[in-house]
Write a protein that holds these residues in place. Sequence first.
Motif, PDB file in Angstrom:
ATOM      1  N   ALA A  42       0.685  -1.169   0.001  1.00 61.51           N
ATOM      2  CA  ALA A  42      -0.139  -0.136   0.092  1.00 61.51           C
ATOM      3  C   ALA A  42       0.759   1.441   0.032  1.00 61.51           C
ATOM      4  CB  ALA A  42      -0.926   0.110   1.275  1.00 61.51           C
ATOM      5  N   PHE A  43       2.109   1.261   1.059  1.00 63.35           N
ATOM      6  CA  PHE A  43       2.890   2.501   0.995  1.00 63.35           C
ATOM      7  C   PHE A  43       3.397   2.759  -0.210  1.00 63.35           C
ATOM      8  CE2 PHE A  43       7.084   4.306   2.063  1.00 63.35           C
ATOM      9  CZ  PHE A  43       6.513   5.438   2.957  1.00 63.35           C
ATOM     10  N   TYR A  44       3.995   1.622  -0.937  1.00 64.87           N
ATOM     11  CA  TYR A  44       4.761   1.716  -2.270  1.00 64.87           C
ATOM     12  C   TYR A  44       3.861   2.256  -3.374  1.00 64.87           C
ATOM     13  CZ  TYR A  44       8.051  -0.233  -5.671  1.00 64.87           C
ATOM     14  OH  TYR A  44       8.817  -0.167  -6.644  1.00 64.87           O
ATOM     15  N   PRO A 106      10.682  -6.497 -15.708  1.00 62.16           N
ATOM     16  CA  PRO A 106      10.040  -5.668 -14.710  1.00 62.16           C
ATOM     17  C   PRO A 106       9.916  -5.791 -13.078  1.00 62.16           C
ATOM     18  CG  PRO A 106       8.717  -6.024 -16.409  1.00 62.16           C
ATOM     19  CD  PRO A 106      10.010  -6.916 -16.712  1.00 62.16           C
ATOM     20  N   PHE A 107       9.898  -7.139 -13.097  1.00 64.21           N
ATOM     21  CA  PHE A 107       9.633  -7.650 -11.634  1.00 64.21           C
ATOM     22  C   PHE A 107      10.944  -7.267 -10.976  1.00 64.21           C
ATOM     23  CE2 PHE A 107       5.903  -9.577 -14.026  1.00 64.21           C
ATOM     24  CZ  PHE A 107       5.054  -9.204 -13.123  1.00 64.21           C
ATOM     25  N   ILE A 108      12.189  -7.720 -11.499  1.00 65.44           N
ATOM     26  CA  ILE A 108      13.400  -7.886 -10.883  1.00 65.44           C
ATOM     27  C   ILE A 108      13.726  -6.397 -10.336  1.00 65.44           C
ATOM     28  CG2 ILE A 108      15.940  -7.915 -11.067  1.00 65.44           C
ATOM     29  CD1 ILE A 108      15.409 -10.478 -12.782  1.00 65.44           C
ATOM     30  N   VAL A 109      13.228  -5.311 -11.252  1.00 69.59           N
ATOM     31  CA  VAL A 109      13.583  -4.102 -11.061  1.00 69.59           C
ATOM     32  C   VAL A 109      12.739  -3.554  -9.870  1.00 69.59           C
ATOM     33  CG1 VAL A 109      13.174  -1.564 -11.863  1.00 69.59           C
ATOM     34  CG2 VAL A 109      13.991  -3.385 -13.472  1.00 69.59           C
ATOM     35  N   LYS A 256       3.501  -3.220 -17.438  1.00 66.96           N
ATOM     36  CA  LYS A 256       5.020  -3.426 -17.604  1.00 66.96           C
ATOM     37  C   LYS A 256       5.621  -2.250 -17.710  1.00 66.96           C
ATOM     38  CE  LYS A 256       4.792  -8.101 -19.682  1.00 66.96           C
ATOM     39  NZ  LYS A 256       5.055  -8.641 -20.752  1.00 66.96           N
ATOM     40  N   PHE A 257       5.197  -1.511 -18.369  1.00 61.85           N
ATOM     41  CA  PHE A 257       6.091  -0.137 -18.406  1.00 61.85           C
ATOM     42  C   PHE A 257       5.753   0.568 -17.335  1.00 61.85           C
ATOM     43  CE2 PHE A 257       5.035   4.405 -18.944  1.00 61.85           C
ATOM     44  CZ  PHE A 257       6.331   4.996 -19.360  1.00 61.85           C
ATOM     45  N   ALA A 258       4.508   0.471 -16.532  1.00 60.57           N
ATOM     46  CA  ALA A 258       4.066   1.108 -15.442  1.00 60.57           C
ATOM     47  C   ALA A 258       5.045   0.776 -14.122  1.00 60.57           C
ATOM     48  CB  ALA A 258       2.859   0.900 -15.090  1.00 60.57           C
ATOM     49  N   PHE A 259       5.257  -0.621 -14.376  1.00 64.02           N
ATOM     50  CA  PHE A 259       6.227  -1.168 -13.298  1.00 64.02           C
ATOM     51  C   PHE A 259       7.570  -0.251 -13.152  1.00 64.02           C
ATOM     52  CE2 PHE A 259       4.484  -5.426 -12.318  1.00 64.02           C
ATOM     53  CZ  PHE A 259       3.494  -5.158 -11.768  1.00 64.02           C
ATOM     54  N   ALA A 263       8.950   1.909 -10.429  1.00 60.91           N
ATOM     55  CA  ALA A 263      10.174   1.530  -9.672  1.00 60.91           C
ATOM     56  C   ALA A 263      11.226   2.597  -9.844  1.00 60.91           C
ATOM     57  CB  ALA A 263      11.005   0.505 -10.248  1.00 60.91           C
ATOM     58  N   GLU A 264      11.264   3.620 -10.943  1.00 62.21           N
ATOM     59  CA  GLU A 264      12.140   4.613 -10.791  1.00 62.21           C
ATOM     60  C   GLU A 264      11.769   5.623  -9.806  1.00 62.21           C
ATOM     61  OE1 GLU A 264      12.224   6.907 -14.742  1.00 62.21           O
ATOM     62  OE2 GLU A 264      13.176   8.462 -13.414  1.00 62.21           O
ATOM     63  N   TYR A 265      10.483   5.875  -9.496  1.00 53.34           N
ATOM     64  CA  TYR A 265      10.283   6.850  -8.620  1.00 53.34           C
ATOM     65  C   TYR A 265      10.503   6.239  -7.118  1.00 53.34           C
ATOM     66  CZ  TYR A 265       8.731  10.104 -11.945  1.00 53.34           C
ATOM     67  OH  TYR A 265       8.766  11.004 -12.964  1.00 53.34           O
TER      68      TYR A 265
END
Lengths: 362, 157
Positions: A42-44, A106-109, A256-259, A263-265
């Motif tokens: 949720a926090f993420y 994307p999941f690894i990131v 997948k792009f959203a991941f 993750a960048e943010y």
Amino acid sequence: MPFDIYDLSTFTHWIDTSLRAGMSPFWAVFTEFVLVGVVFLAFYAVVGLFLVYAERRICAFMQCRLGPNRVGPGGIFQTIADLIKLLFKELIYIKNADKILFNIAPFIVIIASFLALAAIPFGKGLQAMDFNIGIFYVVAVSSIGVIGILLAGWSSNSKYSLIGALRSGAQIISYELSVGLSLIVIVILAGTMQLSEIVEMQRDGWFIFTGHLPAVIAFIIFMIASTAEINRGPFDLAEAESELTAGFHTEYSGIKFAFFFLAEYMNMFIVASIAATVFWGGWMPLHIGSWEGFNHAMDFIPPFIWYLGKTAVIIYLIMLFKWTFPRLRIDQLLTLEWKYLLPVNLFNVLLMAFIVLKGWHF
Amino acid sequence: MFFNYIGGIFKGIKTLLTGMKVTSSYFFRPSKIVTQKYPENRKELKMFDSFKGEVILTHNENNEHKCTGCGICEINCPNGSIEIVSMFITTEDGKKKKAIDKHIYHLGMCTFCALCVKTCPSNALDFGKDFEQAVFDRARLTKILNKEGSKLMKGVE
């Protein structure tokens, strides 16, 4: 201490004991894992979505624009609308792409940034895992993310992606050194790697004040190197949209792009948290020497607010970097690291060791 | 050599701080924002002088225009979006004279290049500021610029 009223360790202990009273130790620990996981998920999501919105607004203000202002009051729900759009979009299958790696990347990131989040102290007793090698763990885990980026670039079967991913690899290998060395400066000063103890040691003054010049230099180097490590501008060669369209995530679409985006943010948030924890005292309120009244007043602001405030200031700084400086070329990037940051950093470690040896710090 | 190196670092930091000062100053002074909220500010929205919304034939308060029907705008228009329909009228002193019947303007074909406005010998044409030109029917994009019952302004030949 007045801010013990904000001490959450009693609350977490109460959850632990009440769970253990009701079920076997295995299931109690399992339930705690699930609880912590849900809270972090949720926090993420909340922090990630808010940071995307904040970035768009802040960069708009810096460019004399308004930014998103239509969805909800002040455009606050803009990123939620974007997320819904991304959820409905098609996941395009790339011809001749390495299907398994393409889907795993994307999941690894995102897992790498999740792992790093676990060690961050959000408040007194509000920390999922208090390792005795906390800083080492965070540095190690956060560099797993680059494997995801390399895999994404490699498996996409696209030249843009591959060039972006390889640039990202060169960048992370270089700048990981500076991040590590600038944190070592503080580890020398603190004498511990445990994040909770590092925060506790800054009770009488944050390390950036008590560590004299080396701490300030270490902070500046950490800010530069960590901005490079999370692939944000001016070091965003890995995705350089004007030359590589989107770099390693050119071929990704939909969620997948959203991941990658999220993750960048979140990496930015984690880096800001580490900087706030290590240099600015994390959740520790601002205490100045013997000003008893001032210290007491500061103690009444909850630690979580202190933590969030410091993190927000550092996030603002990172965003300011991105929207002020032009992108570096790859040779300029490597020159900055190997000819400037690394020698200065090594000298800085020596200086800090000398100061600690002489006992000159406060 | 060594001092150049150290000096370079400080110079670099100084220039970076200059840039950050500029962007920060914009961030902390939101009054400088130039973006306007369009549908909300429709009433007070005023377009700048050089704005090209549509071609209009200026009429004065007596419903008089300056178009003599010479057809130079029609010749100059690269897209053929202007059609001049002229007629002959008899003036008071019995002379036959060419005058405008219909100044037809196809907004849908216009690229707002301003060649008609610039080349008009009697400065009859101008650009209007209305930019909300969306219509449901293509036929409504064809406009007749001279108003009903309008005449040539006196003194314009």
